[in-house]
Design a protein around this motif. Structure first.
Motif, PDB file in Angstrom:
ATOM      1  N   ASP A  26      -7.745 -52.926  52.569  1.00  0.00           N
ATOM      2  CA  ASP A  26      -8.743 -51.861  52.438  1.00  0.00           C
ATOM      3  C   ASP A  26      -9.913 -52.075  53.400  1.00  0.00           C
ATOM      4  O   ASP A  26     -10.417 -51.129  54.002  1.00  0.00           O
ATOM      5  N   THR A  85     -12.148 -44.613  50.863  1.00  0.00           N
ATOM      6  CA  THR A  85     -10.734 -44.662  50.512  1.00  0.00           C
ATOM      7  C   THR A  85     -10.426 -43.542  49.526  1.00  0.00           C
ATOM      8  O   THR A  85     -11.046 -43.459  48.467  1.00  0.00           O
ATOM      9  N   ALA A  86      -9.469 -42.697  49.872  1.00  0.00           N
ATOM     10  CA  ALA A  86      -9.047 -41.616  48.984  1.00  0.00           C
ATOM     11  C   ALA A  86      -7.776 -41.997  48.229  1.00  0.00           C
ATOM     12  O   ALA A  86      -7.616 -41.669  47.058  1.00  0.00           O
ATOM     13  N   SER A  87      -6.870 -42.708  48.901  1.00  0.00           N
ATOM     14  CA  SER A  87      -5.644 -43.150  48.227  1.00  0.00           C
ATOM     15  C   SER A  87      -5.000 -44.276  49.021  1.00  0.00           C
ATOM     16  O   SER A  87      -5.276 -44.470  50.190  1.00  0.00           O
ATOM     17  N   MET A  88      -4.141 -45.024  48.323  1.00  0.00           N
ATOM     18  CA  MET A  88      -3.334 -46.055  48.956  1.00  0.00           C
ATOM     19  C   MET A  88      -1.888 -45.757  48.606  1.00  0.00           C
ATOM     20  O   MET A  88      -1.557 -45.564  47.438  1.00  0.00           O
ATOM     21  N   ASP A  89      -1.047 -45.700  49.620  1.00  0.00           N
ATOM     22  CA  ASP A  89       0.377 -45.436  49.422  1.00  0.00           C
ATOM     23  C   ASP A  89       1.197 -46.654  49.813  1.00  0.00           C
ATOM     24  O   ASP A  89       0.840 -47.370  50.739  1.00  0.00           O
ATOM     25  N   SER A 145      -9.777 -35.895  56.823  1.00  0.00           N
ATOM     26  CA  SER A 145      -9.123 -37.114  56.345  1.00  0.00           C
ATOM     27  C   SER A 145      -8.265 -37.724  57.438  1.00  0.00           C
ATOM     28  O   SER A 145      -7.939 -37.074  58.432  1.00  0.00           O
ATOM     29  N   GLU A 163      -4.963 -40.857  57.889  1.00  0.00           N
ATOM     30  CA  GLU A 163      -4.097 -41.889  57.351  1.00  0.00           C
ATOM     31  C   GLU A 163      -4.204 -43.107  58.252  1.00  0.00           C
ATOM     32  O   GLU A 163      -4.120 -42.995  59.470  1.00  0.00           O
ATOM     33  N   LEU A 221      -3.034 -46.002  53.852  1.00  0.00           N
ATOM     34  CA  LEU A 221      -4.209 -45.555  53.100  1.00  0.00           C
ATOM     35  C   LEU A 221      -4.697 -44.239  53.685  1.00  0.00           C
ATOM     36  O   LEU A 221      -4.595 -44.019  54.889  1.00  0.00           O
ATOM     37  N   ARG A 250       2.210 -37.179  54.153  1.00  0.00           N
ATOM     38  CA  ARG A 250       1.209 -36.210  53.696  1.00  0.00           C
ATOM     39  C   ARG A 250       1.884 -35.061  52.949  1.00  0.00           C
ATOM     40  O   ARG A 250       1.437 -34.648  51.878  1.00  0.00           O
ATOM     41  N   ARG A 309       2.819 -36.341  49.582  1.00  0.00           N
ATOM     42  CA  ARG A 309       1.648 -36.514  48.707  1.00  0.00           C
ATOM     43  C   ARG A 309       1.204 -35.177  48.138  1.00  0.00           C
ATOM     44  O   ARG A 309       0.931 -35.057  46.944  1.00  0.00           O
ATOM     45  N   ARG A 332       1.342 -34.028  44.211  1.00  0.00           N
ATOM     46  CA  ARG A 332       0.123 -33.592  43.530  1.00  0.00           C
ATOM     47  C   ARG A 332       0.312 -32.197  42.924  1.00  0.00           C
ATOM     48  O   ARG A 332      -0.059 -31.943  41.785  1.00  0.00           O
TER      49      ARG A 332
END
Length: 182
Positions: free
Chosen positions: A49, A66-70, A97, A99, A123, A158, A161, A165
């Protein structure tokens, strides 16, 4: 590029992938271990991170969160005394955003053997202004065939994701209509 908030045109010049690429290196100590004696996954995740955040901030020219971790994958254990290298770069950018792809390598601090990949992650960071509101990011300009492949793969992630969602939101709305209070 049109700013959706104001409807005005704003052109941000793109930045090559290499401009923000970085490596963070750290020697693992006993303070980093888990109950099994290897380095705790959370320690590695923090390094991931940190490196990704530095890359996102460099690329966007300011704060990014940080919005998300994949797909954080641990490929093999990291040991006390390993010199860990966390390599990060922007793979893809959207409007606000980006990646960031991260590779984690480890080598013995006192040996001259090549570093081995021990982990990887993707991320998503959102660029924010001083008020914490999203701000535009420069497009990333892939430079090599590897950068172009990473850009294409990031677009696939993306899409997945967003579809995941959307599917979860639809499921929750359907359950709410059926009277379930989750």
């Amino acid at each position: 590029m049109t700013d959706q908030a104001t409807g005005s045109e704003s052109e941000i010049p793109g930045k090559p992938t290499s401009v923000s690429r970085t490596t963070l290196s750290h020697i693992m100590t006993h303070a980093d271990t888990n109950l099994l004696g290897s380095v705790h996954g959370g320690v590695i995740m923090k390094l991931v991170d940190d490196a990704a955040g530095a890359v996102a901030g460099r690329h966007s020219g300011g704060p990014a969160v940080t919005a998300s971790m994949d797909e954080m994958a641990f490929l093999s254990p990291v040991r006390v005394g390993d010199l860990v290298h966390v390599k990060a770069q922007v793979n893809w950018t959207g409007r606000t955003s980006m990646e960031v792809g991260v590779r984690v390598l480890a080598e013995r601090w006192n040996e001259s053997t090549p570093a081995q990949q021990v982990g990887s992650a993707y991320l998503v960071f959102a660029a924010v202004d001083a008020d914490g509101k999203p701000r535009l990011v420069p497009p990333v300009l892939p430079e090599t065939d590897r950068d172009r492949r990473r850009y294409q793969e990031a677009q696939i992630r993306r899409t997945h994701r967003l579809a995941r969602r959307r599917a979860i939101k639809d499921l929750r709305e359907a359950r709410a209509r059926e009277g379930y209070d989750d």
